[in-house]
Design a protein around this motif. Structure first.
Motif, PDB file in Angstrom:
ATOM      1  N   ALA A 152     -59.156  70.354  27.275  1.00 19.04           N
ATOM      2  CA  ALA A 152     -59.767  69.668  28.780  1.00 19.04           C
ATOM      3  C   ALA A 152     -60.844  68.410  28.266  1.00 19.04           C
ATOM      4  N   SER A 153     -61.389  68.454  27.272  1.00 24.01           N
ATOM      5  CA  SER A 153     -62.995  67.816  27.904  1.00 24.01           C
ATOM      6  C   SER A 153     -62.695  66.730  25.944  1.00 24.01           C
ATOM      7  N   THR A 154     -62.938  65.673  26.231  1.00 25.99           N
ATOM      8  CA  THR A 154     -63.657  64.447  25.518  1.00 25.99           C
ATOM      9  C   THR A 154     -63.636  65.050  24.393  1.00 25.99           C
ATOM     10  N   ASP A 155     -63.599  64.628  23.235  1.00 28.66           N
ATOM     11  CA  ASP A 155     -64.165  65.139  21.187  1.00 28.66           C
ATOM     12  C   ASP A 155     -64.595  64.164  21.132  1.00 28.66           C
ATOM     13  N   VAL A 156     -65.103  62.645  21.108  1.00 25.49           N
ATOM     14  CA  VAL A 156     -65.854  61.476  20.672  1.00 25.49           C
ATOM     15  C   VAL A 156     -66.554  61.724  19.541  1.00 25.49           C
ATOM     16  N   THR A 157     -65.978  61.139  18.258  1.00 26.84           N
ATOM     17  CA  THR A 157     -66.584  60.725  17.042  1.00 26.84           C
ATOM     18  C   THR A 157     -66.376  59.491  16.661  1.00 26.84           C
ATOM     19  N   ILE A 158     -68.207  58.984  16.303  1.00 23.03           N
ATOM     20  CA  ILE A 158     -68.092  57.809  15.599  1.00 23.03           C
ATOM     21  C   ILE A 158     -67.978  57.899  14.347  1.00 23.03           C
ATOM     22  N   LEU A 159     -67.255  57.273  13.269  1.00 19.12           N
ATOM     23  CA  LEU A 159     -67.584  57.008  11.969  1.00 19.12           C
ATOM     24  C   LEU A 159     -67.336  55.922  11.311  1.00 19.12           C
ATOM     25  N   ASP A 160     -68.621  55.732  11.047  1.00 17.38           N
ATOM     26  CA  ASP A 160     -68.739  54.634   9.725  1.00 17.38           C
ATOM     27  C   ASP A 160     -68.094  54.663   8.266  1.00 17.38           C
ATOM     28  N   THR A 161     -67.089  53.832   8.718  1.00 20.09           N
ATOM     29  CA  THR A 161     -66.203  53.854   7.576  1.00 20.09           C
ATOM     30  C   THR A 161     -66.398  53.319   6.298  1.00 20.09           C
ATOM     31  N   ARG A 162     -67.914  52.955   6.462  1.00 17.67           N
ATOM     32  CA  ARG A 162     -67.977  52.650   4.702  1.00 17.67           C
ATOM     33  C   ARG A 162     -68.887  53.924   3.946  1.00 17.67           C
ATOM     34  N   THR A 163     -69.169  54.960   5.142  1.00 24.56           N
ATOM     35  CA  THR A 163     -69.332  55.707   4.729  1.00 24.56           C
ATOM     36  C   THR A 163     -68.374  57.023   4.597  1.00 24.56           C
ATOM     37  N   ASN A 164     -67.557  57.141   5.319  1.00 26.35           N
ATOM     38  CA  ASN A 164     -66.667  58.099   5.381  1.00 26.35           C
ATOM     39  C   ASN A 164     -67.332  58.774   6.136  1.00 26.35           C
ATOM     40  N   THR A 165     -67.984  58.973   7.020  1.00 24.43           N
ATOM     41  CA  THR A 165     -69.379  60.524   8.000  1.00 24.43           C
ATOM     42  C   THR A 165     -69.448  59.140   9.338  1.00 24.43           C
ATOM     43  N   PRO A 166     -69.822  60.848   9.722  1.00 29.42           N
ATOM     44  CA  PRO A 166     -69.947  60.680  11.468  1.00 29.42           C
ATOM     45  C   PRO A 166     -71.181  60.716  12.130  1.00 29.42           C
ATOM     46  N   ILE A 167     -71.533  58.988  12.837  1.00 26.12           N
ATOM     47  CA  ILE A 167     -73.411  59.016  13.446  1.00 26.12           C
ATOM     48  C   ILE A 167     -73.274  60.709  14.009  1.00 26.12           C
ATOM     49  N   ARG A 168     -74.343  61.067  14.267  1.00 26.28           N
ATOM     50  CA  ARG A 168     -75.130  62.323  14.880  1.00 26.28           C
ATOM     51  C   ARG A 168     -76.402  61.835  16.060  1.00 26.28           C
ATOM     52  N   LEU A 169     -75.245  62.427  16.876  1.00 23.54           N
ATOM     53  CA  LEU A 169     -76.039  62.143  18.643  1.00 23.54           C
ATOM     54  C   LEU A 169     -77.060  62.938  18.860  1.00 23.54           C
ATOM     55  N   SER A 170     -78.438  62.822  19.327  1.00 21.74           N
ATOM     56  CA  SER A 170     -79.216  64.277  19.881  1.00 21.74           C
ATOM     57  C   SER A 170     -79.898  63.554  20.820  1.00 21.74           C
ATOM     58  N   GLY A 171     -80.320  64.486  21.637  1.00 20.38           N
ATOM     59  CA  GLY A 171     -80.747  64.124  23.085  1.00 20.38           C
ATOM     60  C   GLY A 171     -80.132  63.746  24.513  1.00 20.38           C
ATOM     61  N   VAL A 172     -78.660  64.193  24.056  1.00 17.58           N
ATOM     62  CA  VAL A 172     -76.608  63.506  24.740  1.00 17.58           C
ATOM     63  C   VAL A 172     -76.698  65.320  25.572  1.00 17.58           C
ATOM     64  N   PRO A 173     -76.873  65.206  26.662  1.00 15.91           N
ATOM     65  CA  PRO A 173     -76.112  66.608  27.121  1.00 15.91           C
ATOM     66  C   PRO A 173     -74.818  66.807  26.831  1.00 15.91           C
ATOM     67  N   ALA A 174     -74.423  67.956  27.505  1.00 17.05           N
ATOM     68  CA  ALA A 174     -73.286  68.263  27.037  1.00 17.05           C
ATOM     69  C   ALA A 174     -71.799  67.726  28.244  1.00 17.05           C
ATOM     70  N   GLY A 175     -71.157  67.375  27.766  1.00 14.91           N
ATOM     71  CA  GLY A 175     -69.905  66.488  28.385  1.00 14.91           C
ATOM     72  C   GLY A 175     -69.536  65.604  27.602  1.00 14.91           C
ATOM     73  N   ASP A 176     -68.902  64.706  28.720  1.00 15.43           N
ATOM     74  CA  ASP A 176     -67.653  63.925  27.565  1.00 15.43           C
ATOM     75  C   ASP A 176     -68.279  62.171  27.926  1.00 15.43           C
ATOM     76  N   LEU A 177     -68.570  62.316  26.523  1.00 14.32           N
ATOM     77  CA  LEU A 177     -68.637  60.677  25.605  1.00 14.32           C
ATOM     78  C   LEU A 177     -67.826  59.488  25.987  1.00 14.32           C
ATOM     79  N   GLY A 178     -68.402  58.384  26.858  1.00 12.08           N
ATOM     80  CA  GLY A 178     -67.365  57.462  26.770  1.00 12.08           C
ATOM     81  C   GLY A 178     -67.807  56.113  26.547  1.00 12.08           C
ATOM     82  N   GLN A 179     -66.886  55.325  26.768  1.00  9.85           N
ATOM     83  CA  GLN A 179     -67.200  54.184  26.621  1.00  9.85           C
ATOM     84  C   GLN A 179     -68.769  53.099  25.812  1.00  9.85           C
ATOM     85  N   VAL A 180     -67.539  53.680  24.609  1.00  4.79           N
ATOM     86  CA  VAL A 180     -69.614  53.232  23.767  1.00  4.79           C
ATOM     87  C   VAL A 180     -69.112  52.360  23.375  1.00  4.79           C
ATOM     88  N   ARG A 181     -69.862  51.162  23.478  1.00  2.30           N
ATOM     89  CA  ARG A 181     -70.486  49.394  22.738  1.00  2.30           C
ATOM     90  C   ARG A 181     -70.505  49.481  22.405  1.00  2.30           C
TER      91      ARG A 181
END
Length: 270
Positions: A124-153
């Protein structure tokens, strides 16, 4: 000049070079098909079925890859949950892209295709992954409160992203972060300043058995004073179904009711 006449299906995607068109033909909420049309073909541009199947199987389009080489689509053909698959336009080969123990909600790429943004509906929550396809590693975000991340631009040179975060206690706010550090900066505060967010409540996912024992999840919002010894009146909030779902998130109405002493249980149907 008319390029193509849709025979009555849903237009679901088109490649950047305007060659390939994806169409979806729904039969029911549980059964659908995907067709491809080559708009550059000189002869008849007949839709080509790429999801031949029997029984109830759902297919939907996420997007064409930025290079126009493949179609990314979703299907529950291979299990209980909706998975993301890749269809190679040149060979017709189908390969799995994202398989999880939850439904894949969406898959999108950055303009160059370097980054892939995907989300799963994790309890019931949105779990978003931003993947760098060159390295196949996810981008780690900090300073973001708990919640649903969306509308990535992405900005034009793909060094920075903007995105929203919505939680149980706040409507969506806008954040931005450089991709090299992932340190986020908050740009907005959407909650009315007259409301003290600390007085609002976080939801919990509670499960109850169906007629055959299958556990059904629901979303419970409970006043802070409620307990086994201090019972409060409760409201059951039933959504319209049949394919919808009660999920966590901000609701001014629910928070208002909880703040006035009512527990609210957003039920899910079978």
């Amino acid at each position: 000049t008319r390029v193509y006449e849709n025979p009555g299906m849903e237009i679901a995607g088109i490649t950047r070079d305007g060659r390939w068109l994806a169409l979806v033909r729904p039969r029911t909420s549980a059964d659908s098909d995907i067709f491809l049309v080559n708009l550059h073909a000189r002869d008849m541009r007949e839709p080509r079925l790429i999801t031949q199947h029997t029984g109830n199987i759902s297919y939907g389009v996420y997007e064409f890859t930025p290079d126009g080489a493949a179609l990314i689509y979703g299907t529950d053909e291979h299990g209980e949950y909706n998975q993301a698959w890749r269809y190679d336009l040149a060979s017709g080969e189908k390969t799995p892209l994202i398989q999880a123990e939850w439904d894949v909600m969406f898959v999108v790429h950055s303009p160059s295709g370097r980054y892939r943004v995907s989300a799963i509906n994790a309890d019931a929550s949105t779990d978003v992954t931003i993947l760098d396809t060159r390295t196949n590693t996810p981008i780690r975000l900090s300073g973001v409160p708990a919640g649903d991340l969306g509308q990535v631009r992405f900005n034009r040179d793909e060094t920075r992203i903007a995105f929203t975060v919505a939680s149980d206690t706040s409507p969506a706010d806008v954040f931005t972060a450089p991709l090299n550090t992932g340190v986020a900066t908050r740009l907005t505060h959407a909650l009315n300043p007259a409301i003290n967010e600390a007085l609002l409540v976080e939801a919990t996912v509670e499960r109850y058995p169906s007629f055959d024992g299958l556990q059904i999840p629901g979303i419970l919002y409970r006043p802070r004073t409620a307990s086994r010894t201090n019972r409060v009146p409760a409201l059951v909030l039933v959504h319209g179904g049949p394919g919808g779902q009660s999920r966590r998130g901000y609701s001014a109405m629910i928070q208002h009711l909880v703040n006035h002493g009512y527990a609210v249980f957003a039920a899910n149907n079978r």
